[in-house]
Design a protein around this motif. Structure first.
Motif, mmCIF file in Angstrom:
data_model
loop_
_atom_site.group_PDB
_atom_site.id
_atom_site.type_symbol
_atom_site.label_atom_id
_atom_site.label_comp_id
_atom_site.label_asym_id
_atom_site.label_seq_id
_atom_site.Cartn_x
_atom_site.Cartn_y
_atom_site.Cartn_z
ATOM 1 N N ARG A 89 6.204 -4.434 -2.051
ATOM 2 C CA ARG A 89 5.415 -3.243 -1.797
ATOM 3 C C ARG A 89 6.117 -2.306 -0.805
ATOM 4 N N TYR A 92 8.366 1.209 -0.435
ATOM 5 C CA TYR A 92 7.952 2.624 -0.385
ATOM 6 C C TYR A 92 8.311 3.286 0.943
ATOM 7 N N ARG A 118 -3.504 0.028 -6.502
ATOM 8 C CA ARG A 118 -2.572 0.347 -5.413
ATOM 9 C C ARG A 118 -1.749 1.615 -5.669
ATOM 10 N N PRO A 119 -2.418 2.765 -5.801
ATOM 11 C CA PRO A 119 -1.666 4.009 -6.011
ATOM 12 C C PRO A 119 -0.910 4.405 -4.743
ATOM 13 N N ASP A 121 -0.465 7.863 -4.240
ATOM 14 C CA ASP A 121 -0.676 9.317 -4.280
ATOM 15 C C ASP A 121 -0.745 9.944 -2.882
ATOM 16 N N LEU A 122 -1.347 9.217 -1.922
ATOM 17 C CA LEU A 122 -1.490 9.778 -0.573
ATOM 18 C C LEU A 122 -0.131 9.870 0.135
ATOM 19 N N SER A 159 -5.160 4.693 4.784
ATOM 20 C CA SER A 159 -4.069 3.926 4.179
ATOM 21 C C SER A 159 -2.982 3.603 5.210
ATOM 22 N N VAL A 160 -2.693 2.317 5.332
ATOM 23 C CA VAL A 160 -1.636 1.857 6.237
ATOM 24 C C VAL A 160 -0.298 2.453 5.788
ATOM 25 N N GLY A 161 0.015 2.246 4.499
ATOM 26 C CA GLY A 161 1.319 2.678 3.975
ATOM 27 C C GLY A 161 1.507 4.178 4.095
ATOM 28 N N ASP A 301 -6.650 -8.854 4.231
ATOM 29 C CA ASP A 301 -5.676 -9.951 4.127
ATOM 30 C C ASP A 301 -6.263 -11.293 4.565
ATOM 31 N N ILE A 323 -11.562 -3.002 0.008
ATOM 32 C CA ILE A 323 -10.263 -2.302 0.056
ATOM 33 C C ILE A 323 -9.539 -2.352 -1.296
HETATM 34 C C1 UD1 Z 1 -0.875 -2.566 3.540
HETATM 35 C C2 UD1 Z 1 -0.318 -3.942 3.809
HETATM 36 C C3 UD1 Z 1 -1.182 -5.012 3.136
HETATM 37 C C4 UD1 Z 1 -2.645 -4.859 3.532
HETATM 38 C C5 UD1 Z 1 -3.116 -3.418 3.339
HETATM 39 C C6 UD1 Z 1 -4.511 -3.172 3.890
HETATM 40 C C7 UD1 Z 1 2.056 -3.568 4.019
HETATM 41 C C8 UD1 Z 1 3.414 -3.711 3.438
HETATM 42 N N1 UD1 Z 1 1.034 -3.996 3.282
HETATM 43 O O1 UD1 Z 1 -0.813 -2.343 2.136
HETATM 44 O O2 UD1 Z 1 -0.707 -6.282 3.567
HETATM 45 O O3 UD1 Z 1 -3.427 -5.687 2.700
HETATM 46 O O4 UD1 Z 1 -2.223 -2.511 4.018
HETATM 47 O O5 UD1 Z 1 -4.580 -3.511 5.227
HETATM 48 O O6 UD1 Z 1 1.894 -3.134 5.138
HETATM 49 N N2 UD1 Z 1 -4.654 3.953 -1.415
HETATM 50 C C9 UD1 Z 1 -4.762 5.066 -2.209
HETATM 51 N N3 UD1 Z 1 -3.691 5.909 -2.289
HETATM 52 C C10 UD1 Z 1 -2.540 5.704 -1.590
HETATM 53 C C11 UD1 Z 1 -2.438 4.572 -0.765
HETATM 54 C C12 UD1 Z 1 -3.527 3.694 -0.690
HETATM 55 O O7 UD1 Z 1 -5.769 5.291 -2.863
HETATM 56 O O8 UD1 Z 1 -1.620 6.517 -1.684
HETATM 57 C C13 UD1 Z 1 -5.797 3.006 -1.318
HETATM 58 C C14 UD1 Z 1 -5.447 1.612 -1.842
HETATM 59 O O9 UD1 Z 1 -5.618 1.520 -3.235
HETATM 60 C C15 UD1 Z 1 -6.435 0.768 -1.066
HETATM 61 C C16 UD1 Z 1 -6.555 1.490 0.278
HETATM 62 O O10 UD1 Z 1 -6.067 2.807 0.049
HETATM 63 O O11 UD1 Z 1 -7.693 0.789 -1.701
HETATM 64 C C17 UD1 Z 1 -5.783 0.861 1.405
HETATM 65 O O12 UD1 Z 1 -4.441 0.654 1.006
HETATM 66 P P1 UD1 Z 1 -3.232 0.709 2.044
HETATM 67 O O13 UD1 Z 1 -3.755 0.616 3.440
HETATM 68 O O14 UD1 Z 1 -2.355 1.855 1.702
HETATM 69 O O15 UD1 Z 1 -2.482 -0.634 1.712
HETATM 70 P P2 UD1 Z 1 -0.942 -0.893 1.545
HETATM 71 O O16 UD1 Z 1 -0.149 0.055 2.414
HETATM 72 O O17 UD1 Z 1 -0.620 -0.983 0.101
#
Ligand code: UD1
Length: 415
Positions: A89, A92, A118-119, A121-122, A159-161, A301, A323
């Motif tokens: 993952r 990115y 897991r999009p 888009d953000l 969103s963390v990422g 997690d 989530i």
């Molecule tokens: C990160 C962690 C993962 C953890 C998750 C939530 C890493 C490498 N992975 O994953 O271990 O389970 O945080 O704490 O750090 N979303 C959107 N659009 C986006 C990005 C996210 O809609 O562009 C949604 C996702 O589908 C989800 C929510 O936002 O429903 C949270 O996701 P996100 O915090 O981004 O998780 P990851 O960064 O993938």
């Protein structure tokens, strides 16, 4: 292979946080010079990222078990290895880091655990707001900017990422970037601290508004990665599920408050010290309800390992996963071990049973694998977990640490 029903007892030392390491390793690209990282966990995803950095021209020197120097001066490309990137993952983060340094990046859509759509888009909207033009073709994201200019960015979903990726790209953008509705996870604070040590100007990390004032250039630094709250949480739950008594060392107890609070609600004794926690079972745990939320809420997690504890607790607990859409696949594996569970959409109703019994199960993703380990430790008889390479992606020396706590665990080399 786990032979269950042994109480975990003794001490375990927690490694560096996976999700910090996976952001900070790509972030070393922004330094354009040498960085020293301490407390880096020896996990597979970290090795993949290091391999990618080396292929791109970085020089890496490992000294000691958890100390590594990464010199990104010689990085000569804005493209990353597609095959390795698709295994995980966190690839990115190369988007934000390469865009920040070279104003261009080519990164494939990320892989990782299959726990929902897991999009990203953000991430892309945020980078576009900073001035990047993004094209997607044949599964590759191509981002390019003449210059990056700071902008206000509101995240529709926490969103963390996306929060970290935007921080990476914004460090050297012209002017000020403000991320609103930012994620507040400790990994975000850790990554911001790392970037600030490189010379960035980031304020507000750990709150839902992060302000990044672009600087001209960044340099090297020495940084120690925070302890892994999910690894610690997994051992906490494993101690409770095996009716054990363990001391978990090298942690930041405040990062684990939601897990400690739930365990206490279940009747488990949790004692906090400055950088350690003692978890002691005082009888059968009582069922509770759990709803996953962004930090400081109960972490998604930890939903999987905690569901195993509920499966052997007294009473019925309701688990709501808010989530990710499909983070319940592992419950079918848990049912093979005798758990009594009904799933309705994003809600699982778990009725505690007297005991789980060992079976042959499959790790459907990283934390699901950890959940199977907790189940195996608590169950009567032998549990055979296959697909354990998933677990290696996020847990350092798992079987060694468990054996030190008195568990009977053996890795069967060839599955
Ligand atoms: C990160 C962690 C993962 C953890 C998750 C939530 C890493 C490498 N992975 O994953 O271990 O389970 O945080 O704490 O750090 N979303 C959107 N659009 C986006 C990005 C996210 O809609 O562009 C949604 C996702 O589908 C989800 C929510 O936002 O429903 C949270 O996701 P996100 O915090 O981004 O998780 P990851 O960064 O993938």
């Amino acid at each position: 292979m786990i032979e269950g029903s042994n109480k975990l007892q003794g001490e375990v030392t927690i490694s560096g946080a996976k999700n910090s390491a996976l952001a900070i390793l790509p972030a070393t690209i922004l330094a354009g010079s040498a960085c020293t990282l301490k407390n880096l966990p020896a996990i597979k995803d970290g090795v993949y990222l290091r391999d990618m950095l080396i292929q791109m021209g970085a020089k890496i020197h490992i000294s000691g078990t958890d100390r590594i120097e990464i010199d990104s001066t010689g990085i000569h490309t804005h493209k990353i290895d597609i095959e390795i990137a698709q295994k995980m993952r966190a690839s990115y983060y190369f988007l934000g880091a390469l865009l920040g340094r070279f104003k261009k990046a080519e990164v494939p859509f990320p892989g990782g655990c299959e726990i929902g759509v897991r999009p990203i888009d953000l991430h892309l909207k945020g980078l576009e707001a900073l001035g990047a033009k993004i094209k997607i073709s044949h599964g590759i994201i191509k981002a390019k900017a003449d210059e990056l200019i700071g902008a206000p960015i509101y995240l529709d979903v926490v969103s963390v990422g996306a929060t970290i990726n935007i921080m990476l790209a914004a460090c050297m953008a012209k002017g000020i970037t403000v991320i609103e509705n930012a994620a507040k996870e400790p990994y975000i604070v850790d990554t911001a601290n790392f970037l600030n040590a490189l010379g960035a100007n980031i304020k507000g990390a750990g709150t839902d508004v992060i302000k990044i004032k672009g600087v001209e250039a960044l340099g090297g630094c020495e940084h120690s990665i925070i302890p892994d709250q999910m690894e610690a949480g997994t051992y906490m739950v494993a101690a409770a599920a095996t009716k054990g008594d363990i001391l978990i060392k090298n942690i930041i107890p405040t990062h684990l408050e939601s897990v400690s609070a739930k365990l206490r609600e279940m009747g488990v004794e949790v004692t906090e010290y400055e950088d350690s926690l003692r978890v002691r079972s005082v009888g059968k745990a009582k069922a509770v309800n759990i709803k996953t939320m962004p930090y400081p809420g109960f972490p998604t997690d930890m939903q999987q390992p905690m569901s195993v504890l509920l499966a052997v607790s007294e009473g019925t607990g309701i688990v709501t996963e808010s989530i990710f859409e499909s983070r319940f696949k592992y419950l079918d594996e848990l049912k093979r071990m005798g758990a009594n569970i009904k799933v309705e959409g994003r809600v699982a109703i778990i009725e505690g049973v007297h005991k789980l019994t060992g079976a042959s199960v499959y790790a459907t993703d990283l934390r699901a694998g950890a959940a199977m380990v907790v189940a195996g430790l608590a169950a009567e008889g032998k549990t055979l977990i296959s697909n354990v390479n998933y677990i290696d992606r996020g847990y350092e020396r798992l079987e060694e640490k468990l054996i030190n706590l008195g568990a009977k665990v053996r890795r069967l080399e060839e599955e």
